[in-house]
Design a protein around this motif. Sequence first.
Motif, PDB file in Angstrom:
ATOM      1  N   PRO A  63      -7.541  -6.875   0.343  1.00 48.65           N
ATOM      2  CA  PRO A  63      -7.592  -5.615   0.608  1.00 48.65           C
ATOM      3  C   PRO A  63      -6.120  -5.196  -0.978  1.00 48.65           C
ATOM      4  N   PHE A  64      -5.373  -6.476  -0.513  1.00 46.97           N
ATOM      5  CA  PHE A  64      -3.932  -5.722  -1.424  1.00 46.97           C
ATOM      6  C   PHE A  64      -4.242  -6.803  -2.745  1.00 46.97           C
ATOM      7  N   ILE A  65      -4.830  -7.513  -2.585  1.00 40.63           N
ATOM      8  CA  ILE A  65      -5.550  -7.965  -4.002  1.00 40.63           C
ATOM      9  C   ILE A  65      -6.481  -6.738  -4.667  1.00 40.63           C
ATOM     10  N   ASP A  66      -6.247  -6.149  -3.981  1.00 43.77           N
ATOM     11  CA  ASP A  66      -7.796  -4.856  -4.538  1.00 43.77           C
ATOM     12  C   ASP A  66      -7.218  -4.105  -5.197  1.00 43.77           C
ATOM     13  N   GLU A  67      -6.145  -3.585  -4.384  1.00 46.02           N
ATOM     14  CA  GLU A  67      -4.709  -2.808  -4.645  1.00 46.02           C
ATOM     15  C   GLU A  67      -3.794  -3.421  -6.302  1.00 46.02           C
ATOM     16  N   LEU A  68      -3.490  -4.337  -5.656  1.00 40.91           N
ATOM     17  CA  LEU A  68      -2.448  -5.529  -6.696  1.00 40.91           C
ATOM     18  C   LEU A  68      -3.333  -5.140  -8.144  1.00 40.91           C
ATOM     19  N   GLU A  69      -4.647  -5.316  -7.963  1.00 39.08           N
ATOM     20  CA  GLU A  69      -5.105  -5.328  -9.550  1.00 39.08           C
ATOM     21  C   GLU A  69      -5.982  -4.051  -9.985  1.00 39.08           C
ATOM     22  N   HIS A 109       0.981  -1.687   0.148  1.00 41.79           N
ATOM     23  CA  HIS A 109      -0.242  -0.138   0.083  1.00 41.79           C
ATOM     24  C   HIS A 109       1.027   1.342  -0.319  1.00 41.79           C
ATOM     25  N   LEU A 110       1.510   1.280   0.528  1.00 44.94           N
ATOM     26  CA  LEU A 110       2.685   2.427   0.794  1.00 44.94           C
ATOM     27  C   LEU A 110       3.345   2.603  -0.483  1.00 44.94           C
ATOM     28  N   LEU A 111       4.150   1.599  -1.296  1.00 44.56           N
ATOM     29  CA  LEU A 111       4.790   0.965  -2.135  1.00 44.56           C
ATOM     30  C   LEU A 111       4.073   2.334  -3.477  1.00 44.56           C
ATOM     31  N   PHE A 112       2.929   2.019  -3.697  1.00 41.61           N
ATOM     32  CA  PHE A 112       2.254   1.717  -4.589  1.00 41.61           C
ATOM     33  C   PHE A 112       1.351   3.299  -4.528  1.00 41.61           C
TER      34      PHE A 112
END
Length: 549
Positions: free
Chosen positions: A240-246, A208-211
């Motif tokens: 939530p990580f998967i959501d942000e990855l997509e 999350h912080l890297l994105f």
Amino acid sequence: MTVRPFRHCKQHIASIAGRYGDALSPLVVYRAAIAAGHLREDLQQMRALQPLEELHNKLKTFRPPPVPVSPPNAHPDIASDPGKGLWEKMIFMLSRADPPVDDKLKNLEGVPRGVYLFGGVGCGKTLLMDTFFDCAPLQHEEKRRVHFLEFMLEVHQRMHQLRQGHPEMGDPVPQVAFDIASSTKLLCFDEFQVTDVADALVMRRLFHLLFQSGLVMVATSNRPPRQLYQNGIQRESFLPFIDELEQRCHCYDLDSDSDYRMLAQISSGAGMYVHPLNDETRQQVESLFRGLLAGDRTCPQTIRLGGRDVEVPLAGINKKVARFTFDGLCGKPLGAEDYLGIAASFHTVLVEDVPLLTLNDINQVRRFITLVDAFYDNHVKLIISAAVAPEHLFMPEGQGSCQMSSKGARGYVPATQDEVFAFARTLSRLNEMRSHAYLIRAAAGGHLLAREAMPVILFETDSIISEKEANDLFTSYDVDASGLLELPEVHLLLQDLTERRVGHRNVMEAQVQHAFRSMDANDNGEVSRSEFLKWVNTSLANLKLTQTA
């Protein structure tokens, strides 16, 4: 022309950089490699190159948001509390609330989306990513390519160092993310996977912080994003990580049966047709079979075609590679439908111990002609060990006479001009099926024609569960002794069966729901013993089934 693994991307790029200058890009490199004979064009790879090409062009003018002078404020970290046990720490970290609404990813309109490539082994994911990475228009120190497990090990080591050196810091993840984002614009991960709970603990917050910092990610994986950390502890906290990855990556499925490692192995001399039959060629076939399996376990399997079964002596449990003897395929009364069923089930078939064929073996000759036609039309890769060279495989003698059959019985062998003509076509096809061009076409097209034309069921031989075993299974998984199986109990059953078969417990929720609906005949949300036994009898009652259509 042989397949030559394209492992020297840097050297190739250097050799053509002068010709293309600023126009150098992943697509340019790929096409130049095809022109130079290093690669053969693959439609799926070409399509996957499009988002990489777009990202390459955007990176030329990309300026990431400025990194803060100092990392975000750290928060108290229960993992640093010596009074907390390991399990308590893990549950706390996994159950942390999602970031508040105002902490969602924002203001990233100018940051190009990365690319997440997923697909089976050997389909070219790493080749494409490495090609992209090596010609990415960034300074060397601004981009990094690393195996994902190695990266996560570094993250854990850095977190440990920070906790030891600065115990007052609290949660070290913001500092780790700050350090990465301060020096890196592009991160390329090979073999992106999440199986370790320790990785899952930190990934959601770290990425999350890297994105949010504007970092661009490119990754390869064997799994689509939604299957990452499947069935892991508190997986809902990982979602939530998967959501942000997509959100931050274009996700592309190469979805190809092409295994270029296998093609390279075959084309480099392993051979599609070996002769004569001796210890050396038998060892050659054995080595090739093991190489194609790539460590996969094997077992006898059965193909169910309508009302009858075709026995497969040995095949990979996950790899679609099968092994037969000539007598097992052509010495039995099998026909076109049977061979099409094999073509629908396996992309590679080894046929061993093909003898010298004469008119005495006319039935075997006819079946062999039908087999080769079925495999050729459906792009099956056929590997043969035979007594003689292909051009000497069928030696017709006479046009019809009373001859001694190969089984020792005297009988009339009819005139066989049609078979002689048909075998000439078979010989031509066998020669073509050994060619590099056919292997590439087979890899690109797969064995899809037969699969679409006829539904077959493939399962492990002797894996059908008896009535007693089914009753025992029901009792074992009826954990509350209610006389009924509920959804969590069915889920546990499928996980255990999957673990027995392939060594892991990853079962998709859709599989569980499908199995439960199949069992629950009266649709009342519960599975009775009689419903379970009926399901066993009608669907072979195990996860060793592979539906190929």
